[in-house]
Design a protein around this motif. Structure first.
Motif, PDB file in Angstrom:
ATOM      1  N   ALA A 194       0.763  -1.060   0.104  1.00 39.37           N
ATOM      2  CA  ALA A 194      -0.037   0.086  -0.078  1.00 39.37           C
ATOM      3  C   ALA A 194       0.897   1.262   0.074  1.00 39.37           C
ATOM      4  CB  ALA A 194      -0.932  -0.025   0.996  1.00 39.37           C
ATOM      5  N   PRO A 241       2.081   3.370   3.985  1.00 39.71           N
ATOM      6  CA  PRO A 241       0.876   3.155   4.461  1.00 39.71           C
ATOM      7  C   PRO A 241       0.818   3.357   5.873  1.00 39.71           C
ATOM      8  CG  PRO A 241       2.102   1.102   4.355  1.00 39.71           C
ATOM      9  CD  PRO A 241       2.782   2.295   3.328  1.00 39.71           C
ATOM     10  N   GLY A 242      -0.264   3.550   6.594  1.00 33.96           N
ATOM     11  CA  GLY A 242      -0.440   3.587   8.006  1.00 33.96           C
ATOM     12  C   GLY A 242      -0.398   4.991   8.551  1.00 33.96           C
ATOM     13  N   TYR A 244      -0.993   2.867 -12.555  1.00 32.64           N
ATOM     14  CA  TYR A 244      -2.334   2.645 -12.310  1.00 32.64           C
ATOM     15  C   TYR A 244      -3.012   2.281 -13.432  1.00 32.64           C
ATOM     16  CZ  TYR A 244      -7.164   3.759 -11.056  1.00 32.64           C
ATOM     17  OH  TYR A 244      -8.562   3.862 -10.675  1.00 32.64           O
ATOM     18  N   LEU A 254      -3.409  -1.646 -13.619  1.00 32.74           N
ATOM     19  CA  LEU A 254      -4.227  -2.383 -12.335  1.00 32.74           C
ATOM     20  C   LEU A 254      -5.591  -2.932 -13.045  1.00 32.74           C
ATOM     21  CD1 LEU A 254      -3.882   0.396  -9.685  1.00 32.74           C
ATOM     22  CD2 LEU A 254      -2.626  -1.784  -9.980  1.00 32.74           C
ATOM     23  N   PRO A 313      -9.098  -1.434 -10.879  1.00 29.88           N
ATOM     24  CA  PRO A 313      -8.226  -0.484 -10.168  1.00 29.88           C
ATOM     25  C   PRO A 313      -8.880  -0.125  -8.605  1.00 29.88           C
ATOM     26  CG  PRO A 313      -9.307   0.398 -12.107  1.00 29.88           C
ATOM     27  CD  PRO A 313      -9.392  -1.208 -12.038  1.00 29.88           C
ATOM     28  N   LEU A 314     -10.269   0.017  -8.723  1.00 35.20           N
ATOM     29  CA  LEU A 314     -11.012   0.545  -7.577  1.00 35.20           C
ATOM     30  C   LEU A 314     -10.588  -0.537  -6.312  1.00 35.20           C
ATOM     31  CD1 LEU A 314     -14.389   2.193  -8.827  1.00 35.20           C
ATOM     32  CD2 LEU A 314     -11.973   3.105  -8.890  1.00 35.20           C
ATOM     33  N   ARG A 315     -10.296  -1.679  -6.750  1.00 39.91           N
ATOM     34  CA  ARG A 315     -10.008  -2.422  -5.597  1.00 39.91           C
ATOM     35  C   ARG A 315      -8.746  -2.187  -4.982  1.00 39.91           C
ATOM     36  NH1 ARG A 315     -12.292  -7.646  -5.915  1.00 39.91           N
ATOM     37  NH2 ARG A 315     -14.608  -7.060  -6.543  1.00 39.91           N
ATOM     38  N   ASP A 337     -12.936  -1.261  -1.189  1.00 39.45           N
ATOM     39  CA  ASP A 337     -12.192  -1.450   0.085  1.00 39.45           C
ATOM     40  C   ASP A 337     -10.717  -1.421  -0.280  1.00 39.45           C
ATOM     41  OD1 ASP A 337     -11.763  -1.655   2.602  1.00 39.45           O
ATOM     42  OD2 ASP A 337     -12.097  -3.900   2.687  1.00 39.45           O
ATOM     43  N   PRO A 379      -6.457  -0.451  -0.331  1.00 42.39           N
ATOM     44  CA  PRO A 379      -5.306  -0.047   0.495  1.00 42.39           C
ATOM     45  C   PRO A 379      -4.825   1.200   0.452  1.00 42.39           C
ATOM     46  CG  PRO A 379      -4.551  -1.798  -1.127  1.00 42.39           C
ATOM     47  CD  PRO A 379      -6.023  -1.439  -1.388  1.00 42.39           C
ATOM     48  N   GLY A 436      -5.453   4.239  10.381  1.00 41.53           N
ATOM     49  CA  GLY A 436      -5.176   3.457  11.268  1.00 41.53           C
ATOM     50  C   GLY A 436      -5.242   1.958  10.781  1.00 41.53           C
ATOM     51  N   GLN A 437      -6.297   1.663   9.748  1.00 41.70           N
ATOM     52  CA  GLN A 437      -6.381   0.388   9.228  1.00 41.70           C
ATOM     53  C   GLN A 437      -5.177  -0.187   8.606  1.00 41.70           C
ATOM     54  OE1 GLN A 437     -10.006   1.233   7.316  1.00 41.70           O
ATOM     55  NE2 GLN A 437     -11.383   0.510   8.957  1.00 41.70           N
ATOM     56  N   GLY A 438      -4.195   0.558   8.334  1.00 37.08           N
ATOM     57  CA  GLY A 438      -3.028   0.356   7.528  1.00 37.08           C
ATOM     58  C   GLY A 438      -2.996   0.932   6.075  1.00 37.08           C
ATOM     59  N   ARG A 439      -4.111   1.679   5.882  1.00 36.85           N
ATOM     60  CA  ARG A 439      -3.937   2.069   4.346  1.00 36.85           C
ATOM     61  C   ARG A 439      -3.011   3.192   4.189  1.00 36.85           C
ATOM     62  NH1 ARG A 439      -9.875   0.693   2.969  1.00 36.85           N
ATOM     63  NH2 ARG A 439     -10.885   0.312   5.028  1.00 36.85           N
TER      64      ARG A 439
END
Lengths: 522, 310
Positions: free
Chosen positions: B3, B29-30, B68, B71, B74-76, B148, B150, B178-181
């Motif tokens: 991510a 990420p994060g 991009y 991918l 890509p929206l995933r 959803d 990352p 916070g979820q790591g994205r």
């Protein structure tokens, strides 16, 4: 709460596929009510205008001032309406055989031709026919093959109304006679010609499936009406047809095979009335003198061009197309106007695929709308026309299917063209106007009698409007004189060739649109 | 997929105007990475290049190591909100999300999840044309969350939000990170990011001016300036400049000193017996730090304003 572990989605990953793009574009289309209504309105306009036109079209037959039921129109072996009217001197022939004759003269009269329309003049129309014929029976519309000399198209072999093969050109006279021969061998008929009765040349063959064992064989003469077309005010035209009669002189009649011989049967096949000329000057018929037969006849053995066509019910197609163009252009230009195209390209970064999906959805939706509209219009329009006394030139179910499916295809391909133009211009007004200018305007100009015929025909060859040819159900024939112009419903290109021209332009526009979409920043 | 967003040496012109001039940075990420700079600094262009909408003349922009355009679905991988107004007005918000979902092989169930997540509720069945800008931002967030992903990229998401919405957006961004994205958020106003972003990429005139954590940036700017009040300004200037500091007069008895810490100034002036009655270390806000950094990079600045600031 904070963690630096990379995020992993709990959503199930699926396979990437073109079908998803199609579904997305379809969802886009169906969720804007205005577009769905516009598409339905396009279909409805075709049906309503078509049925309205059919309702307003009446025809009747009369004798004198008394209205009578119209005579049944004969139908040829191919299912087409035909003219089958000629003077026939005939004998039955059982099994195989052959007939030979020499033609030494073909003359005739034309009644009251231009410019003054005040006299009957000697003359032979180009497709006056005289020669040999082998025919299923004397029933109108039955199968036949014939060898003939013509007014100005030389020797021909024709069969079953629509088929025509050229032989030696040139006219016929006592100094330059023509020998004709027609032989039957099973279902196969072969025509020969000769200048001297010894050196024979094969002109053609005809395969007449299902020809009965005993056929009628003999001499025939016929002469179609003299057609002239006059330019009228406002670029329209006036067509006039005048009575003609042809007279041919035959000798050296030689019939080989199982024929009874003796007296010849004499029939004016398909003749319903007589003109003053026939009554007071020269009736149709045969005069025999020492083996020389002088036969006079009038009529034609050819496809019939006079009548309504099924595509006459499709008057709403142009209006429907304009609606479709507007809806389809909006389908793409609205995305540019709102910046939604970026969202679309985020979801589908491969731009060519995206536009292909849009084109396929557009094409499919318009195809279905056009198919439903054309099917309803032609089916019910025909019924209304018939119940109003109109005669509709019959076509095979396959031809009718081609017309209906073709109109649907015309809609679909035009829609894709409009979509491509929308992608190229990215502005609705420019795209709508361009689409209408390249497809609707040429057709209107070509069929509204404002252009010279040549110009009208070139418009319908070179512009995307060529695609309208797909709705022509009755072809023009080289061996039938007719006024084959766009305003009468005759297109210069064959149906599929016309549609191919439109498809070509559409492919070009789509390639340009994809090229630009790939090159430009979104 | 990692991510991350890696932007490396992007260059791009719009006609004679340089839009991107060697833009390079990495988003990890994060945490929330703030992407700040004045209007016209190249933030939106950079985002469009990352997302494959615009082509750069040079350089690369990779998401999880891949461009991009390569991918699939890509929206995933990346959720983006570029322009909240980019909607078909006659289509309902839910249907807007539905076609996006279908394009990624997702269903109506996921659409309803993100509608709830973005707080759209029953308004989602209304036509998007009637939405306020704040509602459109929420719809844009819902669209970005659909797959959803990352990696999340948001261009000026605070625009048009009311104070309540701003608070919601900050908490929301913090939660996503916070979820790591990896979360990249652009803004032309530093204060919007003050309590949200942990890392800052400050840009101006198409390139990165500072790529640093918020704490480092504040420390660097705050440590550089001291305000000194003295009855002998001329002497103080001589002493401090001799020691290598840069001194500017702010008033009759007030000097601004940069290049020396407050303790060093006190020691120097004490040793030379220069009288002073106040030494104050300047505590910069993030906004001031940002102003300091972008002062030269701001595309449009008044010459007089520039003088007054000194």
């Amino acid at each position: 709460m904070t963690t630096t572990l990379p995020y992993h989605s709990g959503l199930r990953a699926g396979r990437d596929g073109f079908a998803r793009l199609l579904r997305a574009e379809w969802t886009k289309f169906r969720t804007v009510r205005g577009w769905v209504i516009g598409m339905a309105a396009a279909a409805l306009v075709i049906v309503l205008l078509g049925l309205l036109t059919a309702s307003g079209s009446h025809a009747s037959c009369s004798v004198g001032s008394v209205e009578v039921a119209c005579a049944a129109v004969p139908v040829g072996p191919g299912g087409e309406a035909v003219e089958d009217q000629f003077y026939f001197m005939h004998q039955p022939l059982a099994g195989d055989g052959s007939i030979t004759v020499r033609v030494t003269s073909l003359t005739g009269v034309i009644t009251y031709p231009p410019p003054n329309h005040n006299e009957i003049v000697p003359g032979v129309v180009p497709w006056a026919k005289a020669g040999l014929i082998i025919k299923d029976s004397t029933r109108q519309g039955s199968a036949y093959a014939a060898m003939m000399v013509t007014g100005s198209h030389g020797v021909r072999m024709q069969h079953n109304f629509t088929e025509d093969t050229a032989g030696r050109p040139g006219g016929v006279s006592a100094a330059s006679p023509r020998w004709l021969r027609l032989t039957r061998s099973g279902d196969m008929l072969t025509g020969y010609e000769s200048a001297d009765g010894t050196q024979w040349t094969k002109v053609g063959t005809a395969h007449l499936a299902g020809l009965p064992a005993t056929v009628q064989v003999g001499l025939f003469v016929t002469s179609p009406g003299d057609l002239t077309v006059k330019q009228a005010d406002l670029g329209g035209s006036i067509e006039q047809v005048r009575f003609t009669q042809a007279t041919a002189v035959f000798d050296h009649v030689d019939l080989q095979g199982n024929a009874p011989g003796g007296a010849w049967g004499r029939d004016a096949v398909g003749v319903t009335g007589t003109t003053d000329w026939e009554r007071y000057h020269r009736p149709n018929g045969v005069q025999e003198s020492g083996g020389t037969f002088t036969v006079a006849g009038t009529g034609d053995i050819a496809p019939r061009m006079d009548g309504q066509t099924i595509e006459r019910t499709l008057t709403g197609v142009l209006t429907g197309l304009i609606l479709v163009i507007v809806v389809v252009v909006m389908f793409i230009t609205a995305e540019y106007r709102r910046g939604l195209i970026r969202t679309t390209l985020l979801a589908s970064p491969r731009r060519g695929r995206m536009l292909a999906a849009k084109a396929l959805v557009t094409g499919t939706v318009t195809f279905i709308a056009g198919l439903a509209a054309a099917m309803v219009t032609v089916t019910f329009g025909k019924q209304i026309l018939r119940s109003n006394g109109n005669y509709i030139l019959p076509v095979t179910p396959l031809t009718e299917l081609r017309v209906v499916v073709g109109v649907a295809a015309l809609f679909a391909v035009t829609a894709v063209l409009a979509l491509a133009l929308g992608a190229v211009f990215r502005r609705s007004v420019a795209a709508v106007i361009t689409a209408i200018v390249v497809i609707v305007v040429p057709h209107v100009l070509a069929t509204a009698s404002v252009l010279p015929e040549g110009a009208a025909q070139w418009l319908l060859r070179l512009t995307p409007a060529a695609g309208f040819a797909i709705q022509q159900s009755i072809p023009g024939y080289a061996h039938v004189i007719g006024h084959y112009v766009p305003q009468a419903g005759y297109y210069p290109l064959a149906p599929w060739a016309g549609l191919a021209v439109l498809c070509g332009y559409t492919a070009l526009a789509l390639c340009l649109a994809i090229f630009q979409l790939r090159r430009r920043d979104a | 997929m990692q991510a991350t967003i890696e932007v490396n040496g992007l260059r791009k012109h719009f006609g004679p105007t340089v839009a991107l001039d060697g833009m390079s940075f990495t988003v990890k990420p994060g945490h929330v990475t703030g992407f700040v700079g004045p209007n016209g600094a190249g933030k939106s262009t950079t985002m469009r290049v990352i997302l494959g909408l615009d082509a750069a003349e040079e350089g690369s922009a990779l998401i999880g190591g891949r461009p991009y355009k390569s991918l699939r679905n890509p929206l995933r991988h990346v959720g983006a909100l570029l322009d909240a107004a980019a909607l078909q007005p006659s289509r309902t918000a839910r249907n807007h999300l539905l076609w996006l979902a279908h394009s990624q092989g997702l269903g109506a169930k996921r659409v309803d999840e993100v509608i709830a997540r973005a707080g759209l509720g029953s308004a989602a069945r209304r036509k998007a044309g009637g939405y306020s800008l704040g509602m459109r931002q929420r719809l844009g967030i819902a669209a970005a969350l659909l797959g959803d992903p990352p990696v999340i990229i948001l261009d000026e998401p605070f625009n048009g939000l009311d104070p309540e919405g701003i608070v919601w957006m900050r908490e929301f961004l913090a939660e996503l990170a916070g979820q790591g994205r990896a979360v990249l958020v652009s803004s032309h106003l530093m204060r919007e990011l003050q309590d949200t972003a942990a890392h800052l990429v400050v840009v101006g005139r198409g390139k990165v001016i500072a790529d640093t954590s918020v704490a480092e940036l504040l420390a660097a700017v705050s440590g550089s300036r001291v305000t000194l009040r003295t009855t002998a300004p001329l002497e103080a200037v001589r002493v401090l400049e001799h020691a290598g500091a840069t001194v500017a007069a702010l008033g009759q008895d007030t000097l601004t000193v940069s290049g020396l810490a407050a303790e060093e100034i006190v020691a120097l002036l004490g040793a030379r017996a220069v009288p002073f009655f106040e030494v104050a270390a300047h505590r910069a806000t993030l906004e001031e730090a940002y102003m300091e950094l972008t002062r030269d990079a701001a595309e449009f600045r008044a010459a007089t304003g520039q003088e007054a600031a000194r």
